[in-house]
Motif scaffolding. Structure first.
Motif, PDB file in Angstrom:
ATOM      1  N   MET A 189      10.765  -4.175  48.245  1.00 30.39           N
ATOM      2  CA  MET A 189      10.311  -5.483  48.726  1.00 30.39           C
ATOM      3  C   MET A 189       9.707  -6.284  47.565  1.00 30.39           C
ATOM      4  O   MET A 189       8.923  -5.758  46.791  1.00 30.39           O
ATOM      5  N   SER A 190      10.129  -7.508  47.449  1.00 28.71           N
ATOM      6  CA  SER A 190       9.603  -8.353  46.375  1.00 28.71           C
ATOM      7  C   SER A 190       8.125  -8.642  46.600  1.00 28.71           C
ATOM      8  O   SER A 190       7.725  -9.056  47.684  1.00 28.71           O
ATOM      9  N   ILE A 191       7.341  -8.408  45.575  1.00 32.02           N
ATOM     10  CA  ILE A 191       5.913  -8.688  45.728  1.00 32.02           C
ATOM     11  C   ILE A 191       5.539 -10.025  45.096  1.00 32.02           C
ATOM     12  O   ILE A 191       4.406 -10.455  45.175  1.00 32.02           O
ATOM     13  N   GLU A 192       6.507 -10.668  44.464  1.00 32.36           N
ATOM     14  CA  GLU A 192       6.247 -11.996  43.892  1.00 32.36           C
ATOM     15  C   GLU A 192       6.512 -13.068  44.933  1.00 32.36           C
ATOM     16  O   GLU A 192       5.726 -13.989  45.114  1.00 32.36           O
ATOM     17  N   THR A 193       7.644 -12.923  45.619  1.00 33.90           N
ATOM     18  CA  THR A 193       8.089 -13.924  46.592  1.00 33.90           C
ATOM     19  C   THR A 193       7.011 -14.236  47.622  1.00 33.90           C
ATOM     20  O   THR A 193       6.895 -15.365  48.095  1.00 33.90           O
ATOM     21  N   ILE A 194       6.227 -13.236  47.976  1.00 27.30           N
ATOM     22  CA  ILE A 194       5.266 -13.432  49.065  1.00 27.30           C
ATOM     23  C   ILE A 194       4.197 -14.460  48.706  1.00 27.30           C
ATOM     24  O   ILE A 194       3.565 -15.034  49.586  1.00 27.30           O
ATOM     25  N   LEU A 195       4.009 -14.720  47.434  1.00 28.22           N
ATOM     26  CA  LEU A 195       2.986 -15.696  47.039  1.00 28.22           C
ATOM     27  C   LEU A 195       3.476 -17.141  47.172  1.00 28.22           C
ATOM     28  O   LEU A 195       2.678 -18.072  47.149  1.00 28.22           O
ATOM     29  N   GLN A 196       4.789 -17.285  47.329  1.00 32.68           N
ATOM     30  CA  GLN A 196       5.348 -18.639  47.456  1.00 32.68           C
ATOM     31  C   GLN A 196       4.900 -19.290  48.769  1.00 32.68           C
ATOM     32  O   GLN A 196       5.114 -18.743  49.844  1.00 32.68           O
ATOM     33  N   GLY A 197       4.296 -20.436  48.653  1.00 29.50           N
ATOM     34  CA  GLY A 197       3.840 -21.157  49.838  1.00 29.50           C
ATOM     35  C   GLY A 197       2.454 -20.743  50.309  1.00 29.50           C
ATOM     36  O   GLY A 197       1.927 -21.308  51.256  1.00 29.50           O
ATOM     37  N   VAL A 198       1.871 -19.737  49.647  1.00 24.72           N
ATOM     38  CA  VAL A 198       0.512 -19.323  50.005  1.00 24.72           C
ATOM     39  C   VAL A 198      -0.468 -20.129  49.158  1.00 24.72           C
ATOM     40  O   VAL A 198      -0.318 -20.208  47.939  1.00 24.72           O
ATOM     41  N   LYS A 199      -1.445 -20.726  49.821  1.00 27.76           N
ATOM     42  CA  LYS A 199      -2.414 -21.557  49.096  1.00 27.76           C
ATOM     43  C   LYS A 199      -3.780 -20.888  49.081  1.00 27.76           C
ATOM     44  O   LYS A 199      -4.541 -20.984  50.044  1.00 27.76           O
ATOM     45  N   PHE A 200      -4.046 -20.216  47.990  1.00 30.51           N
ATOM     46  CA  PHE A 200      -5.338 -19.554  47.843  1.00 30.51           C
ATOM     47  C   PHE A 200      -6.419 -20.606  47.578  1.00 30.51           C
ATOM     48  O   PHE A 200      -6.140 -21.637  46.956  1.00 30.51           O
ATOM     49  N   ASP A 201      -7.622 -20.347  48.080  1.00 31.23           N
ATOM     50  CA  ASP A 201      -8.704 -21.322  47.891  1.00 31.23           C
ATOM     51  C   ASP A 201      -9.265 -21.242  46.465  1.00 31.23           C
ATOM     52  O   ASP A 201      -8.727 -20.530  45.621  1.00 31.23           O
ATOM     53  N   GLU A 202     -10.356 -21.949  46.227  1.00 31.15           N
ATOM     54  CA  GLU A 202     -10.892 -22.031  44.866  1.00 31.15           C
ATOM     55  C   GLU A 202     -11.399 -20.675  44.360  1.00 31.15           C
ATOM     56  O   GLU A 202     -11.578 -20.476  43.164  1.00 31.15           O
ATOM     57  N   LYS A 203     -11.581 -19.735  45.305  1.00 28.21           N
ATOM     58  CA  LYS A 203     -11.966 -18.372  44.901  1.00 28.21           C
ATOM     59  C   LYS A 203     -10.748 -17.448  44.835  1.00 28.21           C
ATOM     60  O   LYS A 203     -10.887 -16.237  44.642  1.00 28.21           O
ATOM     61  N   GLY A 204      -9.569 -18.002  45.071  1.00 29.85           N
ATOM     62  CA  GLY A 204      -8.347 -17.196  45.014  1.00 29.85           C
ATOM     63  C   GLY A 204      -8.112 -16.367  46.270  1.00 29.85           C
ATOM     64  O   GLY A 204      -7.454 -15.329  46.225  1.00 29.85           O
TER      65      GLY A 204
ATOM     66  N   GLY B 248      11.686  -9.741  52.624  1.00 32.53           N
ATOM     67  CA  GLY B 248      11.281 -10.268  51.322  1.00 32.53           C
ATOM     68  C   GLY B 248      11.193 -11.774  51.213  1.00 32.53           C
ATOM     69  O   GLY B 248      11.232 -12.316  50.105  1.00 32.53           O
ATOM     70  N   ALA B 249      11.078 -12.463  52.345  1.00 31.32           N
ATOM     71  CA  ALA B 249      10.914 -13.927  52.290  1.00 31.32           C
ATOM     72  C   ALA B 249      10.184 -14.428  53.534  1.00 31.32           C
ATOM     73  O   ALA B 249      10.168 -13.761  54.571  1.00 31.32           O
ATOM     74  N   TRP B 250       9.579 -15.613  53.413  1.00 27.71           N
ATOM     75  CA  TRP B 250       8.963 -16.272  54.555  1.00 27.71           C
ATOM     76  C   TRP B 250      10.022 -17.064  55.306  1.00 27.71           C
ATOM     77  O   TRP B 250      10.733 -17.866  54.699  1.00 27.71           O
ATOM     78  N   HIS B 251      10.120 -16.838  56.606  1.00 25.86           N
ATOM     79  CA  HIS B 251      11.097 -17.543  57.428  1.00 25.86           C
ATOM     80  C   HIS B 251      10.373 -18.349  58.511  1.00 25.86           C
ATOM     81  O   HIS B 251       9.397 -17.866  59.084  1.00 25.86           O
ATOM     82  N   THR B 252      10.901 -19.532  58.807  1.00 24.34           N
ATOM     83  CA  THR B 252      10.341 -20.323  59.901  1.00 24.34           C
ATOM     84  C   THR B 252      10.874 -19.779  61.218  1.00 24.34           C
ATOM     85  O   THR B 252      12.083 -19.718  61.421  1.00 24.34           O
ATOM     86  N   ALA B 253       9.939 -19.354  62.074  1.00 22.78           N
ATOM     87  CA  ALA B 253      10.353 -18.589  63.248  1.00 22.78           C
ATOM     88  C   ALA B 253      10.282 -19.359  64.565  1.00 22.78           C
ATOM     89  O   ALA B 253      10.886 -18.962  65.548  1.00 22.78           O
ATOM     90  N   ASP B 254       9.547 -20.446  64.589  1.00 21.50           N
ATOM     91  CA  ASP B 254       9.297 -21.102  65.876  1.00 21.50           C
ATOM     92  C   ASP B 254       9.801 -22.539  65.882  1.00 21.50           C
ATOM     93  O   ASP B 254       9.733 -23.232  64.869  1.00 21.50           O
ATOM     94  N   PRO B 255      10.263 -22.997  67.036  1.00 20.09           N
ATOM     95  CA  PRO B 255      10.801 -24.355  67.123  1.00 20.09           C
ATOM     96  C   PRO B 255       9.716 -25.430  67.171  1.00 20.09           C
ATOM     97  O   PRO B 255       8.598 -25.184  67.621  1.00 20.09           O
TER      98      PRO B 255
END
Lengths: 133, 133
Positions: free
Chosen positions: A1-16, B112-119
């Motif tokens: 499982m890719s462990i990099e991809t999961i960070l895409q679209g995740v917005k960590f706050d100012e403390k990460g 290994g990816a984020w998918h949009t699941a709900d309408p």
């Protein structure tokens, strides 16, 4: 499982950190809320067990590493603005709270006061043998 | 209902906020996570409808004040360390998310990816008429 991809679209706050909610995969009860940094989120996806970041101890940890109360992740979801995740988890031992209760949310607001609503299933000393969670 | 008592045992963070989770009172699905300051928590208890604090707009707000998607609170719980609440709520319109979905947690981690699941149940423009949520 890719462990990099999961960070895409995740917005960590100012403390990460992002907010992480653990919900029982069957009853859907919310068991706890904690925080994840990027490493904890990656470890969670990689291992299938919930990892969090302790703000007080300033380190990433495997939930249950001392208590044995691990959380096997059945589903992981991210919210619209990317700063919170919800996990459907299988709670080993049926205890998520360091107080020995099923859920950390055991105080209920009723008749103008907070009341303790849930029983202690196991004493804290028996869970940790005197150690901190 | 006392609006002072509810602050007892609640530990607001350095910004004066606690994490607030809204869960559907019947399906138990987690619909959203937001923040409350003391005033929002008091207003929630007082009125029986979820109020939050917007960090971006720096003000307290009644959920649904523009969209009509109010949240009637059936149960309010506080966690062991007092820095998070969970509400069982009745979601007016069946839409909690500003994107027009039932829940903000519509992205699911699979293969290994984020998918949009709900309408999308209702278009954002139709919900807000061009206004910000």
């Amino acid at each position: 499982m890719s462990i990099e991809t999961i960070l895409q679209g995740v917005k960590f706050d100012e403390k990460g950190l992002v907010c992480a909610i653990a919900q029982d995969w069957q009853s859907k009860r919310v068991l706890m809320v904690a925080w994840m940094n990027a490493e904890a989120l990656q470890k969670t996806a990689e291992t299938g067990f919930a990892h969090y970041y302790s703000r007080s101890r300033q380190k990433q940890w495997l939930k249950g590493e001392e208590s044995g109360h691990t959380q096997k992740v059945h589903e992981l979801r991210l919210d619209c603005d990317g700063d919170a995740v919800v996990m459907l988890i299988e709670q080993n031992g049926g205890i998520a709270c360091h107080t020995g209760r099923e859920s950390c949310f055991y105080k209920i607001w009723q008749n103008g006061a907070w009341h303790t609503a849930d029983p202690v299933l196991k004493n804290e000393a028996d869970i940790y043998g005197g150690k901190h969670p």
